[in-house]
Design a protein around this motif. Sequence first.
Motif, PDB file in Angstrom:
ATOM      1  N   ASN A  53      32.292  63.081  47.595  1.00  0.00           N
ATOM      2  CA  ASN A  53      33.447  62.690  46.782  1.00  0.00           C
ATOM      3  C   ASN A  53      34.493  61.917  47.573  1.00  0.00           C
ATOM      4  O   ASN A  53      35.362  61.270  46.989  1.00  0.00           O
ATOM      5  CB  ASN A  53      34.109  63.935  46.170  1.00  0.00           C
ATOM      6  N   THR A  54      34.428  62.008  48.902  1.00  0.00           N
ATOM      7  CA  THR A  54      35.402  61.294  49.729  1.00  0.00           C
ATOM      8  C   THR A  54      35.001  59.848  49.986  1.00  0.00           C
ATOM      9  O   THR A  54      35.776  59.084  50.578  1.00  0.00           O
ATOM     10  CB  THR A  54      35.587  62.006  51.086  1.00  0.00           C
ATOM     11  N   LEU A  55      33.812  59.466  49.556  1.00  0.00           N
ATOM     12  CA  LEU A  55      33.369  58.083  49.720  1.00  0.00           C
ATOM     13  C   LEU A  55      34.013  57.197  48.651  1.00  0.00           C
ATOM     14  O   LEU A  55      34.516  57.671  47.632  1.00  0.00           O
ATOM     15  CB  LEU A  55      31.845  57.998  49.618  1.00  0.00           C
ATOM     16  N   ASP A  56      33.937  55.898  48.885  1.00  0.00           N
ATOM     17  CA  ASP A  56      34.451  54.945  47.898  1.00  0.00           C
ATOM     18  C   ASP A  56      33.438  54.687  46.787  1.00  0.00           C
ATOM     19  O   ASP A  56      33.821  54.341  45.665  1.00  0.00           O
ATOM     20  CB  ASP A  56      34.803  53.619  48.587  1.00  0.00           C
ATOM     21  N   ALA A  57      32.161  54.832  47.103  1.00  0.00           N
ATOM     22  CA  ALA A  57      31.114  54.578  46.105  1.00  0.00           C
ATOM     23  C   ALA A  57      29.765  55.031  46.645  1.00  0.00           C
ATOM     24  O   ALA A  57      29.586  55.225  47.861  1.00  0.00           O
ATOM     25  CB  ALA A  57      31.053  53.094  45.740  1.00  0.00           C
ATOM     26  N   LEU A  58      28.822  55.172  45.734  1.00  0.00           N
ATOM     27  CA  LEU A  58      27.416  55.381  46.076  1.00  0.00           C
ATOM     28  C   LEU A  58      26.585  54.298  45.396  1.00  0.00           C
ATOM     29  O   LEU A  58      26.886  53.886  44.280  1.00  0.00           O
ATOM     30  CB  LEU A  58      26.922  56.752  45.588  1.00  0.00           C
ATOM     31  N   ILE A  59      25.538  53.855  46.088  1.00  0.00           N
ATOM     32  CA  ILE A  59      24.535  52.989  45.473  1.00  0.00           C
ATOM     33  C   ILE A  59      23.222  53.758  45.488  1.00  0.00           C
ATOM     34  O   ILE A  59      22.785  54.224  46.543  1.00  0.00           O
ATOM     35  CB  ILE A  59      24.364  51.661  46.235  1.00  0.00           C
ATOM     36  N   ILE A  60      22.613  53.909  44.335  1.00  0.00           N
ATOM     37  CA  ILE A  60      21.348  54.639  44.250  1.00  0.00           C
ATOM     38  C   ILE A  60      20.179  53.670  44.403  1.00  0.00           C
ATOM     39  O   ILE A  60      20.012  52.758  43.592  1.00  0.00           O
ATOM     40  CB  ILE A  60      21.208  55.387  42.911  1.00  0.00           C
ATOM     41  N   LYS A  61      19.392  53.879  45.434  1.00  0.00           N
ATOM     42  CA  LYS A  61      18.151  53.118  45.579  1.00  0.00           C
ATOM     43  C   LYS A  61      16.964  53.949  45.137  1.00  0.00           C
ATOM     44  O   LYS A  61      16.128  53.526  44.361  1.00  0.00           O
ATOM     45  CB  LYS A  61      17.956  52.665  47.037  1.00  0.00           C
ATOM     46  N   LYS A  62      16.868  55.163  45.668  1.00  0.00           N
ATOM     47  CA  LYS A  62      15.823  56.111  45.276  1.00  0.00           C
ATOM     48  C   LYS A  62      16.422  57.511  45.297  1.00  0.00           C
ATOM     49  O   LYS A  62      17.281  57.813  46.117  1.00  0.00           O
ATOM     50  CB  LYS A  62      14.652  56.087  46.269  1.00  0.00           C
ATOM     51  N   VAL A  63      15.948  58.383  44.411  1.00  0.00           N
ATOM     52  CA  VAL A  63      16.355  59.782  44.478  1.00  0.00           C
ATOM     53  C   VAL A  63      15.187  60.673  44.895  1.00  0.00           C
ATOM     54  O   VAL A  63      15.301  61.888  44.913  1.00  0.00           O
ATOM     55  CB  VAL A  63      16.955  60.274  43.143  1.00  0.00           C
ATOM     56  N   GLY A  64      14.070  60.059  45.248  1.00  0.00           N
ATOM     57  CA  GLY A  64      12.903  60.777  45.724  1.00  0.00           C
ATOM     58  C   GLY A  64      11.771  59.810  45.960  1.00  0.00           C
ATOM     59  O   GLY A  64      11.714  58.735  45.355  1.00  0.00           O
ATOM     60  N   ALA A  65      10.867  60.184  46.861  1.00  0.00           N
ATOM     61  CA  ALA A  65       9.768  59.285  47.208  1.00  0.00           C
ATOM     62  C   ALA A  65       8.745  59.174  46.084  1.00  0.00           C
ATOM     63  O   ALA A  65       8.076  58.143  45.946  1.00  0.00           O
ATOM     64  CB  ALA A  65       9.092  59.780  48.491  1.00  0.00           C
ATOM     65  N   TRP A  66       8.609  60.229  45.272  1.00  0.00           N
ATOM     66  CA  TRP A  66       7.600  60.249  44.216  1.00  0.00           C
ATOM     67  C   TRP A  66       8.268  60.516  42.874  1.00  0.00           C
ATOM     68  O   TRP A  66       9.130  61.381  42.758  1.00  0.00           O
ATOM     69  CB  TRP A  66       6.552  61.342  44.489  1.00  0.00           C
ATOM     70  N   TYR A  67       7.844  59.787  41.858  1.00  0.00           N
ATOM     71  CA  TYR A  67       8.393  59.982  40.512  1.00  0.00           C
ATOM     72  C   TYR A  67       7.918  61.332  39.963  1.00  0.00           C
ATOM     73  O   TYR A  67       6.732  61.655  40.012  1.00  0.00           O
ATOM     74  CB  TYR A  67       7.917  58.875  39.583  1.00  0.00           C
ATOM     75  N   SER A  68       8.855  62.095  39.426  1.00  0.00           N
ATOM     76  CA  SER A  68       8.531  63.383  38.806  1.00  0.00           C
ATOM     77  C   SER A  68       9.736  63.822  37.998  1.00  0.00           C
ATOM     78  O   SER A  68      10.845  63.293  38.175  1.00  0.00           O
ATOM     79  CB  SER A  68       8.201  64.436  39.869  1.00  0.00           C
ATOM     80  N   PRO A  69       9.571  64.825  37.115  1.00  0.00           N
ATOM     81  CA  PRO A  69      10.719  65.338  36.370  1.00  0.00           C
ATOM     82  C   PRO A  69      11.815  65.885  37.283  1.00  0.00           C
ATOM     83  O   PRO A  69      12.976  65.955  36.882  1.00  0.00           O
ATOM     84  CB  PRO A  69      10.106  66.449  35.507  1.00  0.00           C
ATOM     85  N   ALA A  70      11.458  66.258  38.525  1.00  0.00           N
ATOM     86  CA  ALA A  70      12.459  66.778  39.469  1.00  0.00           C
ATOM     87  C   ALA A  70      13.536  65.740  39.766  1.00  0.00           C
ATOM     88  O   ALA A  70      14.678  66.095  40.088  1.00  0.00           O
ATOM     89  CB  ALA A  70      11.778  67.213  40.765  1.00  0.00           C
ATOM     90  N   LEU A  71      13.195  64.469  39.647  1.00  0.00           N
ATOM     91  CA  LEU A  71      14.186  63.428  39.907  1.00  0.00           C
ATOM     92  C   LEU A  71      15.309  63.459  38.874  1.00  0.00           C
ATOM     93  O   LEU A  71      16.440  63.066  39.169  1.00  0.00           O
ATOM     94  CB  LEU A  71      13.525  62.050  39.917  1.00  0.00           C
ATOM     95  N   LEU A  72      15.009  63.930  37.676  1.00  0.00           N
ATOM     96  CA  LEU A  72      16.041  64.055  36.650  1.00  0.00           C
ATOM     97  C   LEU A  72      17.105  65.058  37.085  1.00  0.00           C
ATOM     98  O   LEU A  72      18.297  64.867  36.828  1.00  0.00           O
ATOM     99  CB  LEU A  72      15.420  64.490  35.318  1.00  0.00           C
ATOM    100  N   ASP A  73      16.669  66.129  37.768  1.00  0.00           N
ATOM    101  CA  ASP A  73      17.621  67.127  38.254  1.00  0.00           C
ATOM    102  C   ASP A  73      18.558  66.503  39.285  1.00  0.00           C
ATOM    103  O   ASP A  73      19.776  66.752  39.283  1.00  0.00           O
ATOM    104  CB  ASP A  73      16.882  68.308  38.876  1.00  0.00           C
ATOM    105  N   ARG A  74      18.019  65.691  40.168  1.00  0.00           N
ATOM    106  CA  ARG A  74      18.837  65.048  41.194  1.00  0.00           C
ATOM    107  C   ARG A  74      19.804  64.046  40.576  1.00  0.00           C
ATOM    108  O   ARG A  74      20.953  63.938  41.006  1.00  0.00           O
ATOM    109  CB  ARG A  74      17.928  64.373  42.225  1.00  0.00           C
ATOM    110  N   LEU A  75      19.341  63.345  39.572  1.00  0.00           N
ATOM    111  CA  LEU A  75      20.235  62.411  38.879  1.00  0.00           C
ATOM    112  C   LEU A  75      21.348  63.148  38.130  1.00  0.00           C
ATOM    113  O   LEU A  75      22.471  62.650  38.035  1.00  0.00           O
ATOM    114  CB  LEU A  75      19.441  61.519  37.924  1.00  0.00           C
ATOM    115  N   GLU A  76      21.046  64.340  37.629  1.00  0.00           N
ATOM    116  CA  GLU A  76      22.084  65.129  36.960  1.00  0.00           C
ATOM    117  C   GLU A  76      23.170  65.544  37.948  1.00  0.00           C
ATOM    118  O   GLU A  76      24.367  65.567  37.610  1.00  0.00           O
ATOM    119  CB  GLU A  76      21.475  66.372  36.295  1.00  0.00           C
TER     120      GLU A  76
END
Length: 289
Positions: A53-76
């Motif tokens: 929260n102390t950063l100015d911004a985040l850029i999302i490139k990947k939230v995991g190496a492999w696509y799976s429903p678990a990535l939805l949790d990380r995006l949440e």
Amino acid sequence: MKIGVVGTPDGWSSEFLADTVAEKTGYRLLIDMKDVRLDLHNNTCWFEGIDLNTLDALIIKKVGAWYSPALLDRLEMLRFLNEQGLSIFSKPASMISVLNRLSCTTSLKLAGIPMPPTTLTESIEEALYAVAEYGTAVFKPLYSSKGRGMIIVSDSDDVRTIVTDYAAKFSMMYIQKVVDLEEDKDLGVVFIQGKYLTTYARCKGDSWNTTTASGGHYASFTPSLEIIELARKAQHPFKLDFTCVDVAITPDGPVVFEVSAFGGFKGVLKARGINAAQLYVDAVIKEIS
């Protein structure tokens, strides 16, 4: 200015983007979501001792190496930060809407985007009907990229066994008619904050698909205005800050395969000589300045 990159350590595009941010700002932080702790009680989110929260911004490139429903949790988790006021590119809520192949496809169809004939079903009998109707079909997992987990199925003697085995792994079957690709290539049409950047081609190697993981290669391509406008219309509902629209040119006209939540930089760089990561970071800095 402190901009973090959410990505996968040692991933080419993630490291490339983090390096680009460092060149522009003097600050480098590559965030692996598996090591993030979200503290909802205190409204903090920690990675290696840094409250994101102390950063100015985040850029999302990947939230995991492999696509799976678990990535939805990380995006949440990231969506919580975004809605608490942290600038994130692309917005996690937007990425959630395209991560699942079914959600992306239904949104595209509702927007009137032409796509290959597609069937969704949990029924083996209905899946067999679709294969018989299409002649040759590709079965695609709802969470995958670069052709992983996809299989080609033809209306042959052993089709029931193949479909039954597939259904045991993936209860919801996403079945798409195999379409003829002109010149054995499909296209990546790239946009930054809704503005068209460029197009490159992915050309087949020895496999049925065009992915580089299956021996395909990148090539330069100049699309028609029709293709650019089709891709622009396809990506518009998702409001992604950086995306690549997968378009195929068929004998019946162009169709869209998908809109990518995590568009890459390598194809643009190799095929067109354009540093899309640099242009993307410039756009982010301009917006948060």
